[in-house]
Every structure is written in structure tokens, then in C-alpha cells.
Write a protein that holds these residues in place. Structure first.
Motif: not given
Length: 225
Positions: A117-146
Motif C-alpha cells: 500500500s506504500v511501497a512499489t518496485g524496488w522497495v517493495l521487493g526489499e521489504l519483502q526480502s527483509k521480512a523473509r531474511e529476518q525470519y530465516d535467520l531468527g533475527y529480531q529488533q528492539t527499539g525503533e528508528a526515528v
């Protein structure tokens, strides 16, 4: 958050590079490709291979299909000729992208549902890949970007589709990432001691602005937060 417009800026075409915003975690012998403003690498970083944790088959069975809570369906409206109005609409899209990237990394459940709804093209692919990679590797973030500032560097409302380019300064100092064993990777995160500069490109698609391209420039000149 201050928004500035460079009056003499000319529209530029933003071409995708080999996944911008990669993480090189060489110190712990693991590579993960992600879009950041969360877990990020210096501008000169090259793309690492994605390495699954031992015993991880990359099975999709447990990947969440729950939509991201931070990404609301945008209110659509035709493009106007008012540059300031459209800049404000793009700024909302940038804030949503940053918030959604945080949520993807914090959940670590593989979901990027709703990001289209807010991403398309390259950025859409990046975020979908990020979600999968975080899951596959078991990485988890705490805190937030500002987001500390957004500067509009190019606007072309007459283009088809209309385009905009922005420099966004993002403070990642509050962020930590843990691996599958619960070990902190904070020391390996790219945090130059001041907000990190990101360059985003946006296009007007389906009566709304969507973020389409992203890179971390070589020049890192965001002031301290």
C-alpha cells in the motif's frame, strides 16, 4: 520534523542498485540483506550472501500472514498541482515505510503483508526480502528508528507517473538486533554516531504516493540528533 525544498533541484531518475542498505555482519560470520533504517551497513558495503541458521530449511509453513499494523490503507486522491500538498503526502509515505520496516524487524515472523500500500518496485521487493531474511535467520529488533528530517530534493508533478526524490535522515541509535540465540549484534550495526542519510524515490501510483527506490549515499552528512 522539518521539510525543506531545494528550489533549483531538477528531477532525477532513481535507478535501483544491488540491494541498497545491506548489512555486513562479518564480525559474527553471518550475512543478511536488509532494507534499513533499522539494521544498516555503511555506503561502501557489498551484498553478502544470505546464510540460514544450521537446521533451517527456509520452510514457509510458519511464516505469518498477519498484516503489518503500521501500514494503514492510504486515502487515495487524484494528484494536485500544489507541490507543497504533494510533498506532505510523500512525507507521510516515508514515515509509514520507516515504521513498517521497524515492525518487520521487530516481529521477525516473515510477514510484510500490506506493505504494497506504500511501497512499489524496488522497495517493495526489499521489504519483502527483509521480512523473509529476518525470519530465516531468527533475527529480531528492539527499539525503533526515528526520522529526524526529510528534505525534498526533486519534484516532477508533470511526469507520468509523477515523481519525487527525498533525502531522509534516520536516527538508529536506539536499535539493537539479536540473533536466533539471543546474542546482541548492536556492535556490528552501522551507526556512525549521527543519523544515517537515506535517499528515497517516490512515484504516484493508484492515486497515492508510494516509495519505489532507496539507497544509502556515500556522503553521510546528517547532523547529530
Amino acid at each position: 520534523m522539518n521539510t525543506q525544498i531545494e528550489p533549483d533541484s531538477k528531477p532525477r531518475r532513481w535507478l535501483p542498485q544491488a540491494i541498497a542498505g545491506l548489512v555486513a555482519v562479518a564480525a559474527v560470520g553471518i550475512g543478511i540483506a536488509v532494507l534499513v533504517p533499522t539494521l544498516t551497513a555503511p555506503p561502501s558495503a557489498s551484498e553478502p550472501d544470505v546464510i540460514l541458521e544450521e537446521g533451517d530449511t527456509g520452510d514457509d509453513e510458519d511464516i505469518s500472514e498477519d498484516p503489518l499494523a503500521t501500514v494503514a490503507v492510504p486515502t487515495t486522491a487524484p494528484l494536485t498541482s500544489d507541490e507543497q500538498v504533494e510533498i506532505e503526502r510523500v512525507n507521510v509515505a516515508v514515515d509509514l515505510i520507516v515504521a513498517a520496516t521497524d515492525e518487520i524487524a521487530q516481529r521477525g515472523d516473515g510477514s510484510a503483508v500490506g506493505i504494497e500500500s506504500v511501497a512499489t518496485g524496488w522497495v517493495l521487493g526489499e521489504l519483502q526480502s527483509k521480512a523473509r531474511e529476518q525470519y530465516d535467520l531468527g533475527y529480531q529488533q528492539t527499539g525503533e528508528a526515528v526520522v529526524t528530517s526529510i528534505t525534498t530534493t526533486a519534484v516532477d508533478l508533470a511526469a507520468d507517473p509523477a515523481t519525487m526524490a527525498l533525502k531522509v535522515c534516520i536516527d538508529v541509535s536506539d536499535i539493537d538486533v539479536t540473533d536466533a540465540a539471543g546474542n546482541s549484534l548492536k556492535a556490528a550495526l552501522y551507526n556512525p554516531g549521527h543519523p544515517v542519510a537515506h535517499v528515497y524515490g517516490a512515484i504516484f501510483e493508484d492515486d497515492t504516493w508510494k516509495i519505489s527506490t532507496h539507497e544509502i549515499p556515500d556522503v553521510q552528512d546528517c547532523p547529530a540528533a
